[in-house]
Design a protein around this motif. Structure first.
Motif, short mmCIF file in Angstrom:
data_model
loop_
_atom_site.label_atom_id
_atom_site.label_comp_id
_atom_site.label_asym_id
_atom_site.label_seq_id
_atom_site.Cartn_x
_atom_site.Cartn_y
_atom_site.Cartn_z
N UNK A 92 -21.25 56.52 -15.32
CA UNK A 92 -21.43 56.77 -13.90
C UNK A 92 -21.73 55.47 -13.19
N UNK A 93 -21.00 55.17 -12.16
CA UNK A 93 -21.29 53.95 -11.39
C UNK A 93 -20.63 54.08 -10.03
N UNK A 94 -21.17 53.34 -9.05
CA UNK A 94 -20.64 53.46 -7.68
C UNK A 94 -19.19 53.00 -7.62
N UNK A 95 -18.37 53.73 -6.86
CA UNK A 95 -16.97 53.36 -6.69
C UNK A 95 -16.05 54.02 -7.69
N UNK A 96 -16.61 54.68 -8.72
CA UNK A 96 -15.77 55.24 -9.76
C UNK A 96 -14.83 56.31 -9.21
N UNK A 97 -15.37 57.24 -8.41
CA UNK A 97 -14.54 58.35 -7.97
C UNK A 97 -13.46 57.89 -6.98
N UNK A 98 -13.82 56.89 -6.17
CA UNK A 98 -12.81 56.34 -5.26
C UNK A 98 -11.67 55.71 -6.05
N UNK A 99 -12.03 54.98 -7.11
CA UNK A 99 -11.00 54.36 -7.95
C UNK A 99 -10.13 55.41 -8.62
N UNK A 100 -10.77 56.51 -9.06
CA UNK A 100 -9.98 57.55 -9.70
C UNK A 100 -8.99 58.16 -8.69
N UNK A 101 -9.42 58.24 -7.43
CA UNK A 101 -8.51 58.69 -6.38
C UNK A 101 -7.29 57.78 -6.29
N UNK A 102 -7.52 56.46 -6.47
CA UNK A 102 -6.39 55.52 -6.43
C UNK A 102 -5.46 55.78 -7.61
N UNK A 103 -6.04 56.06 -8.80
CA UNK A 103 -5.21 56.38 -9.97
C UNK A 103 -4.29 57.55 -9.65
#
Lengths: 271, 300
Positions: A92-103
């Motif tokens: 868990x870390x900040x920005x992870x979910x946003x990055x997954x959205x990019x994936x």
């Protein structure tokens, strides 16, 4: 009565989907005069087509190239996608979910948009006429496989990982000792999917491969089609023999790894 | 270092291959391509900036018009045909009982055939004079068209060929069908609903999410159709006249401009044109889906 209808339907399905395979193999064993006769059995029987196409083009080299490129592509895609997916699923870390959205967003991007600039990149690196561009991008993971493996990792029991953490295992050890073995079914799905994708791809070999000795099987098959499938002198029996050589390994792979293909296809279904 | 700090560091390390790859093979190339689309670039001389010239040319390029029309026409035939046939197949396979596994294998096997092999095979099966498909039509008294040489019939012929690989969609529907609760059918049967009404009011709403997904994915793939048509009608193969024009799909045109004529700037503009078309079509489908798609657990 209803059962009769269902079985009649299934019989039609089996014929419609099976017949072209039968036709391919049967016609590849016919002599030139009989390729088009639509007879079920090749008479006269001429297996010499396979020898002849083997002599005319470096079929064995192409099979070898396809195996090498396919394995490199599949190993790279599986390993890299597993690492990245584990990162998305377990930490868990900040920005992870946003990055997954990019994936997820990159899954929607048409391949044509990056086809030209990526070619120019490989050209600038001096690798544009080698087999490297056919698989090296997989070293960085691929969006669909990352998505698929992340689902697998998320489905694993969290307690096992917590216990290992308490025992002082570091992140890499959690991945190699627990994550990878437990996710093996998912890894097999990715491996067979990518092997099939690399084995059947034509567009990348068309862009990157110039030397016939470097051709993969689909690229070589296109060359065979261009050379023997033209005009009144067409030697279709040779084209068909080469096509059968390209098809049979995939069919065998499917029969062995069937459930993984189906599972991969079904997991493609993103709801 | 704190526990969360260590976790974050590990996370970033695990993600780093994807981040590097994303920058090198997706984000970077997209920016690169956007810039290239504003230039003339033939790989021999450095790119020269030309503003929107490439986009203007694309709008008046007759071959772009042909390619776009061919692609949209093919997609409009191909996607509904795939969906209807896949649904029919899945419904049939679901009733196969113990033999379902065998028939699923039969239906899925063509998906494993390399598209170039498929192209070679169907050039012969679709042959107008002595191909097996017209021979079959002949049994019923129909005279089949020249699927591979008559410009009117080339795209329908490619659709016929593509139906052979409907197995991947059918497998998805099969999985979706098994998730529709059986009680709904029992209730409907008690109410005396005909099989057709059951299909229309229970099956279709029950799997509408899957149907929607396959329509979107098939449409996106179909707008990028390349391999089979290229293998059959382009390349070193001499036919470049009528047949070639009837099978000139958008990505084939893009490919020829980029790697045949080495017009990298123009090809980049064409790529962004395709991106725009796909984004628009997908947006329309997403909008329509709000009206027709039901997800489990959602109130109607």
């Amino acid at each position: 009565m209803k059962r009769v209808g269902v079985w009649a339907g299934l019989l039609v399905v089996a014929l419609a989907f099976g017949y072209p395979f039968w036709w391919l193999v049967s016609a590849s064993l016919k002599d030139r005069a009989h390729v088009f006769d639509n007879a079920l059995l090749p008479r006269p029987f001429s297996p010499g087509n396979y020898v002849e196409v083997w002599r005319a083009v470096p079929l064995l080299t192409w099979v070898g190239n396809s195996v090498a490129v396919g394995l490199a592509a599949a190993v790279a895609a599986t390993a890299a996608s597993a690492v990245v997916a584990f990162g998305f699923a377990m930490f868990r870390f900040p920005g992870r979910d946003a990055l997954f959205g990019v994936v997820l967003a990159t899954m929607m991007l048409p391949a044509a948009v990056t086809m030209v600039p990526v070619y120019l990149e490989w050209h600038a690196l001096g690798l544009a006429t080698t087999q490297i561009p056919l698989w090296a991008q997989n070293l960085f993971g691929s969006a669909f496989y990352i998505f698929l493996l992340r689902q697998f990792f998320l489905g694993l029991p969290g307690e096992v990982f917590d216990a290992a953490k308490v025992d002082g295992a570091n992140a890499w050890r959690l991945f190699t000792a627990l994550g990878l073995p437990l996710a093996r079914p998912g890894l097999v799905v990715v491996f067979v999917f990518e092997l099939k994708a690399a084995w059947t791809d034509l567009i990348k070999p068309l862009i990157y491969l110039r030397e016939p000795d470097l051709y993969t099987l689909p690229r070589g098959l296109k060359a065979v089609l261009d050379r023997f499938g033209e005009g009144g002198e067409a030697q279709w029996e040779l084209v068909l023999a080469a096509s059968a050589v390209a098809t049979v390994p995939m069919v065998l792979l499917f029969l062995v790894a069937q459930r993984y293909f189906v599972r991969g296809t079904v997991t493609q279904h993103v709801e | 270092m704190s526990v969360t700090g260590r976790e974050a560091r590990a996370g970033w390390l695990f993600l780093s291959p994807w981040i590097i790859g994303f920058l090198a093979f997706t984000a970077g190339p997209m920016l690169f391509s956007l810039w290239l689309s504003l230039t003339h670039y033939d790989m021999l001389r450095p790119p020269t900036y030309v503003g929107l010239d490439n986009y203007r040319e694309a709008l008046t390029d007759e071959r772009v018009g042909t390619a776009l029309w061919n692609t949209v026409f093919f997609t409009a035939l191909h996607v509904p045909a795939q969906v209807v046939l896949a649904l029919a197949l899945a419904s049939l396979l679901r009733r196969a009982g113990r033999a379902a596994g065998f028939f699923r294998t039969v239906v899925y096997l063509p998906v494993m055939t390399p598209p170039v092999a498929l192209a070679a095979l169907f050039l012969l099966l679709l042959n107008g004079q002595n191909g097996a498909i017209n021979a079959f039509l002949g049994w019923f008294g129909f005279t089949g068209p020249n699927w591979t040489t008559d410009p009117t019939w080339i795209k329908p012929g490619l659709v016929v060929m593509s139906l052979w690989t409907v197995g991947s969609t059918a497998v998805l529907y099969l999985a979706a069908l098994t998730r529709v609760p059986l009680e709904r059918y029992e209730a409907a049967r008690l109410d005396g609903a005909s099989p057709w009404r059951q299909f229309w009011h229970i099956t279709l709403p029950g799997i509408s999410g899957t149907v929607y997904f396959t329509v979107v994915v098939n449409t996106i793939a179909s707008l990028q159709v390349f391999t089979e048509a290229y293998a059959m009608f382009f390349g070193a193969r001499a036919k470049q006249s009528a047949e070639g024009d009837a099978a000139l799909f958008y990505v084939i045109h893009l490919f020829q401009e980029a790697f045949g004529s080495l017009r990298m700037g123009y090809a980049s503009a064409l790529a962004w044109g395709l991106f725009l078309v796909i984004a628009l079509v997908t947006a329309v489908q997403v909008r329509l889906s709000r009206r027709y798609v039901h997800y489990e657990g959602e109130r109607p």
